[in-house]
Scaffold this motif. Structure first.
Motif, PDB file in Angstrom:
ATOM      1  N   ARG A   1       0.841  -1.214   0.000  1.00 42.54           N
ATOM      2  CA  ARG A   1       0.000   0.000   0.000  1.00 42.54           C
ATOM      3  C   ARG A   1       0.868   1.252   0.000  1.00 42.54           C
ATOM      4  O   ARG A   1       2.027   1.176   0.395  1.00 42.54           O
ATOM      5  CB  ARG A   1      -0.874   0.021   1.246  1.00 42.54           C
ATOM      6  CG  ARG A   1      -1.822  -1.140   1.273  1.00 42.54           C
ATOM      7  CD  ARG A   1      -2.471  -1.219   2.621  1.00 42.54           C
ATOM      8  NE  ARG A   1      -3.008  -2.547   2.785  1.00 42.54           N
ATOM      9  CZ  ARG A   1      -3.992  -2.833   3.601  1.00 42.54           C
ATOM     10  NH1 ARG A   1      -4.545  -1.888   4.313  1.00 42.54           N
ATOM     11  NH2 ARG A   1      -4.427  -4.062   3.710  1.00 42.54           N
ATOM     12  N   PRO A   2       0.300   2.393  -0.360  1.00 38.71           N
ATOM     13  CA  PRO A   2       1.095   3.621  -0.369  1.00 38.71           C
ATOM     14  C   PRO A   2       1.625   3.918   1.036  1.00 38.71           C
ATOM     15  O   PRO A   2       0.905   3.739   2.013  1.00 38.71           O
ATOM     16  CB  PRO A   2       0.091   4.702  -0.792  1.00 38.71           C
ATOM     17  CG  PRO A   2      -1.058   3.969  -1.372  1.00 38.71           C
ATOM     18  CD  PRO A   2      -1.085   2.602  -0.780  1.00 38.71           C
ATOM     19  N   GLY A   3       2.868   4.385   1.105  1.00 42.25           N
ATOM     20  CA  GLY A   3       3.473   4.689   2.400  1.00 42.25           C
ATOM     21  C   GLY A   3       3.157   6.113   2.833  1.00 42.25           C
ATOM     22  O   GLY A   3       4.025   6.796   3.384  1.00 42.25           O
ATOM     23  N   TYR A   4       1.972   6.606   2.545  1.00 44.03           N
ATOM     24  CA  TYR A   4       1.586   7.974   2.934  1.00 44.03           C
ATOM     25  C   TYR A   4       0.069   8.051   2.905  1.00 44.03           C
ATOM     26  O   TYR A   4      -0.596   7.181   2.329  1.00 44.03           O
ATOM     27  CB  TYR A   4       2.195   9.008   1.982  1.00 44.03           C
ATOM     28  CG  TYR A   4       1.779   8.820   0.533  1.00 44.03           C
ATOM     29  CD1 TYR A   4       0.732   9.568  -0.030  1.00 44.03           C
ATOM     30  CD2 TYR A   4       2.414   7.880  -0.284  1.00 44.03           C
ATOM     31  CE1 TYR A   4       0.344   9.380  -1.355  1.00 44.03           C
ATOM     32  CE2 TYR A   4       2.025   7.675  -1.596  1.00 44.03           C
ATOM     33  CZ  TYR A   4       0.996   8.435  -2.127  1.00 44.03           C
ATOM     34  OH  TYR A   4       0.603   8.240  -3.416  1.00 44.03           O
ATOM     35  N   GLU A   5      -0.461   9.089   3.534  1.00 44.80           N
ATOM     36  CA  GLU A   5      -1.914   9.297   3.519  1.00 44.80           C
ATOM     37  C   GLU A   5      -2.235  10.227   2.355  1.00 44.80           C
ATOM     38  O   GLU A   5      -1.882  11.414   2.406  1.00 44.80           O
ATOM     39  CB  GLU A   5      -2.383   9.942   4.836  1.00 44.80           C
ATOM     40  CG  GLU A   5      -2.237   9.067   6.062  1.00 44.80           C
ATOM     41  CD  GLU A   5      -3.079   7.800   5.992  1.00 44.80           C
ATOM     42  OE1 GLU A   5      -4.137   7.819   5.323  1.00 44.80           O
ATOM     43  OE2 GLU A   5      -2.669   6.787   6.583  1.00 44.80           O
ATOM     44  N   PRO A   6      -2.894   9.747   1.327  1.00 44.15           N
ATOM     45  CA  PRO A   6      -3.085  10.579   0.140  1.00 44.15           C
ATOM     46  C   PRO A   6      -3.711  11.941   0.444  1.00 44.15           C
ATOM     47  O   PRO A   6      -3.263  12.971  -0.077  1.00 44.15           O
ATOM     48  CB  PRO A   6      -4.025   9.744  -0.738  1.00 44.15           C
ATOM     49  CG  PRO A   6      -3.946   8.357  -0.217  1.00 44.15           C
ATOM     50  CD  PRO A   6      -3.440   8.405   1.181  1.00 44.15           C
TER      51      PRO A   6
ATOM     52  N   ARG B   1       0.507  -3.729  -6.185  1.00 42.80           N
ATOM     53  CA  ARG B   1       0.759  -2.563  -5.335  1.00 42.80           C
ATOM     54  C   ARG B   1      -0.328  -1.529  -5.615  1.00 42.80           C
ATOM     55  O   ARG B   1      -0.701  -1.340  -6.779  1.00 42.80           O
ATOM     56  CB  ARG B   1       2.149  -2.059  -5.719  1.00 42.80           C
ATOM     57  CG  ARG B   1       2.470  -0.686  -5.268  1.00 42.80           C
ATOM     58  CD  ARG B   1       3.923  -0.357  -5.626  1.00 42.80           C
ATOM     59  NE  ARG B   1       4.166   1.038  -5.325  1.00 42.80           N
ATOM     60  CZ  ARG B   1       5.254   1.701  -5.640  1.00 42.80           C
ATOM     61  NH1 ARG B   1       6.235   1.092  -6.266  1.00 42.80           N
ATOM     62  NH2 ARG B   1       5.383   2.979  -5.321  1.00 42.80           N
ATOM     63  N   ILE B   2      -0.828  -0.874  -4.576  1.00 39.72           N
ATOM     64  CA  ILE B   2      -1.839   0.168  -4.788  1.00 39.72           C
ATOM     65  C   ILE B   2      -1.132   1.515  -4.938  1.00 39.72           C
ATOM     66  O   ILE B   2      -0.295   1.881  -4.112  1.00 39.72           O
ATOM     67  CB  ILE B   2      -2.832   0.245  -3.597  1.00 39.72           C
ATOM     68  CG1 ILE B   2      -3.471  -1.113  -3.344  1.00 39.72           C
ATOM     69  CG2 ILE B   2      -3.896   1.324  -3.850  1.00 39.72           C
ATOM     70  CD1 ILE B   2      -4.299  -1.672  -4.478  1.00 39.72           C
ATOM     71  N   ILE B   3      -1.467   2.228  -6.001  1.00 40.92           N
ATOM     72  CA  ILE B   3      -0.861   3.541  -6.252  1.00 40.92           C
ATOM     73  C   ILE B   3      -1.898   4.617  -5.920  1.00 40.92           C
ATOM     74  O   ILE B   3      -3.054   4.549  -6.357  1.00 40.92           O
ATOM     75  CB  ILE B   3      -0.444   3.667  -7.740  1.00 40.92           C
ATOM     76  CG1 ILE B   3       0.514   2.537  -8.144  1.00 40.92           C
ATOM     77  CG2 ILE B   3       0.159   5.042  -8.036  1.00 40.92           C
ATOM     78  CD1 ILE B   3       1.876   2.555  -7.501  1.00 40.92           C
ATOM     79  N   ALA B   4      -1.440   5.628  -5.165  1.00 44.67           N
ATOM     80  CA  ALA B   4      -2.380   6.672  -4.727  1.00 44.67           C
ATOM     81  C   ALA B   4      -1.956   8.060  -5.216  1.00 44.67           C
ATOM     82  O   ALA B   4      -2.456   9.072  -4.715  1.00 44.67           O
ATOM     83  CB  ALA B   4      -2.477   6.665  -3.206  1.00 44.67           C
ATOM     84  N   ALA B   5      -1.043   8.112  -6.178  1.00 41.99           N
ATOM     85  CA  ALA B   5      -0.497   9.416  -6.582  1.00 41.99           C
ATOM     86  C   ALA B   5      -1.499  10.271  -7.356  1.00 41.99           C
ATOM     87  O   ALA B   5      -1.387  11.494  -7.384  1.00 41.99           O
ATOM     88  CB  ALA B   5       0.753   9.197  -7.425  1.00 41.99           C
TER      89      ALA B   5
END
Ligand code: CS2
Length: 515
Positions: free
Chosen positions: A17-22, A97-101
């Motif tokens: 998962r993304p290593g940040y809170e979108p 992998r989930i991308i949240a960019a």
């Protein structure tokens, strides 16, 4: 199980998962052209940069052609699954992998796109619109007057819908409002892509606005050149099924790609940029040599194998690499292109040849030869004609480039040897069809007809008799004996070449049984 991917917590625990809170990060990038390649490349680098360095660098996507990807990604809050399909010791190695960019995507709406482009938080605009998507004439590097979107935007820039119009109108509005311009980063497979786009943008502003705006853009806006690389087939139903299996969620924006990823960029950003180094991007003073290497070796051999592969019934690149003759021709093309390159510090071209052959052969990637075969008139100049001219000047072998060109011409006939028909996806398809009418039986006539297309084959080639003979020889044989026979003959000729035998005694000759 979740019905649809809408939150980073939806995916199963085996998924990265993304290593940040979108939602803690604002938008800093507008990306034009939210196709599979963008989702497998720039968005992934940005995801890594956000995870490691934070910052307001999320992406607002703009889809110029279809509303579909905007609908699907917006329904998923911009989230999607990136499926990497590698191969280790003969075994498939797949990760998800989930991308949240990506924050959201705007679909083909002029005012919404312009106001996003004018947002002071936006400091970088990236583009993947394909070679044909810029609306810039290759020769003059000015706005292409044969392009209806460009013409409409030149007359009414305030309601622009095309690449040049949207960029210039938003830069004009930013300047009027005292907002700093953004940096424009082209990520398409074109030589000096930044300079090419700069010339188009400056030319458009000179025609649609005035010299003052054009000169300001020239001085104030940075257009770094960049080289991008990641083999990414178009997503299919299988991609969505894989995403569901791997994440437990329905995902209609999933993409599949290879593990390899590369981005080499000139570091001339005037108003900041994400730390794309986090994902492995390399910042250099000059990308020219990297770009030439990639365009002529990877993309050039891709085009060659796409035409000759598709015409001989090979639907996927991986099938081409399983065919003894075709894979020899891929190696020949890679080597011939490599021989024309200047040395590049830290780069061993023979390692690059082997790495490319391995990537093409990846059995988990279903990359259609027909997909790569599209838009030949936009791709051949930098992939095939430029190295062909260099080979002529260097007294090197032009045959690999003549072979690729002839197979493209044969592909333009829109029929396989068994009569199966297909569509020619090319911006100049109508002109080509007209040129080939009544010229489709004779290699020399067919080749001459294509060489006469305006502003296409460079004069250094079209007036060279060696080139003309080589192209007509391959084409004539493919027409009389069939494409498979042309491929076999070509591979056998290659094996008999003294230079080739001296360089590599065993492998190809044995592969052909001494042929
Ligand atoms: C391919 C490229 O479709 C094509 O023309 O050659 O999309 C290629 O897969 C990428 O440039 C790889 O980075």
């Amino acid at each position: 199980m979740c019905a649809r991917l809408t939150s980073i917590d939806d995916a199963g625990s085996s998924v990265q998962r993304p290593g940040y809170e979108p939602e803690e990060h604002g938008i800093g990038i507008v990306h034009i052209g939210v196709g599979a390649f963008h989702r497998a490349h720039q968005a992934v680098f940005t995801d890594d940069a956000l995870a490691q360095h934070g910052g307001d660098w999320r992406i607002a996507g703009v889809s110029l052609r279809s509303k579909e990807i905007a609908t699907e990604l917006n329904a998923q809050n911009g989230l999607y699954t990136l499926i990497e399909k590698g191969h280790v010791n003969g075994k498939a190695d797949t990760t998800a992998r989930i991308i949240a960019a990506i924050d959201h995507v705007i679909a083909a709406e002029s005012e919404a796109t312009l106001s996003m482009l004018c947002d002071p938080g936006v400091r970088v605009v990236t583009l993947t619109v394909t070679e044909a998507g810029y609306g810039i004439d290759r020769e003059s590097r000015l706005p292409d007057k044969n392009n209806p979107t460009v013409m409409a935007d030149l007359f009414d820039p305030a309601n622009a819908v095309g690449v040049l119009g949207l960029l210039v109108e938003s830069l004009y509005r930013r300047r009027e409002s005292g907002i700093e311009p953004y940096t424009i980063l082209s990520c398409d497979n074109l030589p000096a892509n930044g300079e090419f786009l700069r010339d188009g943008v400056v030319g458009f502003s000179r025609i649609a606005y005035n010299d003052e705006l054009a000169d300001w853009i020239k001085g104030a806006v940075a257009f770094p050149n960049s080289m991008v690389d990641r083999i990414t087939p178009a997503s299919t139903i299988e991609t969505y099924k894989d995403a569901k299996r791997l994440t437990g969620c329905e995902d209609k924006a999933a993409v599949e790609t290879e593990p390899f990823i590369q981005w080499i960029i000139e570091d001339t950003f005037h108003s900041g940029r994400p730390n794309w180094e986090a994902g492995g991007a390399l910042f250099v003073d000059d990308v020219t040599q990297y770009e030439r290497m990639k365009l002529t070796m990877l993309n050039g051999s891709h085009s060659m194998l796409a035409y000759s592969g598709y015409l001989t019934g090979n639907s996927f690149v991986r099938d081409v690499m399983q065919d003894t003759h075709l894979s020899l021709l891929v190696h020949r093309h890679l080597q011939a292109s490599a021989e024309l390159l200047q040395p590049l510090p830290g780069m061993d071209y023979s390692d690059y040849v082997n790495a490319l052959a391995d990537r093409f052969a990846n059995p988990s990637i279903a990359h259609q030869t027909f997909q790569i075969a599209s838009d030949g008139t936009e791709k051949l100049p930098q992939r095939i004609f430029q190295p062909a001219i260099e080979a002529l000047n260097a007294n090197s072998d032009i045959r690999p480039f003549a072979f690729a060109t002839a197979m493209w011409m044969r592909f333009c006939l829109q029929r396989q040897d068994d009569g199966t028909r297909y569509e020619l996806n090319d911006p100049r398809a109508d002109e080509i069809a007209l040129a080939l009418k009544n010229n489709d039986q004779d290699g020399l006539l067919l080749s001459k007809a294509i060489h006469r297309l305006p502003e296409f084959v460079p004069v250094e080639l079209s007036t060279n008799s060696l080139w003309e003979e080589s192209v007509a020889d391959v084409l004539g044989f493919a027409l009389s004996d069939g494409c498979a026979a042309a491929v076999t003959r070509e591979a056998e000729m290659y094996c008999r070449m003294p230079k080739h035998i001296a360089n590599d005694q065993t492998e190809p000759v044995t592969a052909l049984g001494g042929g």
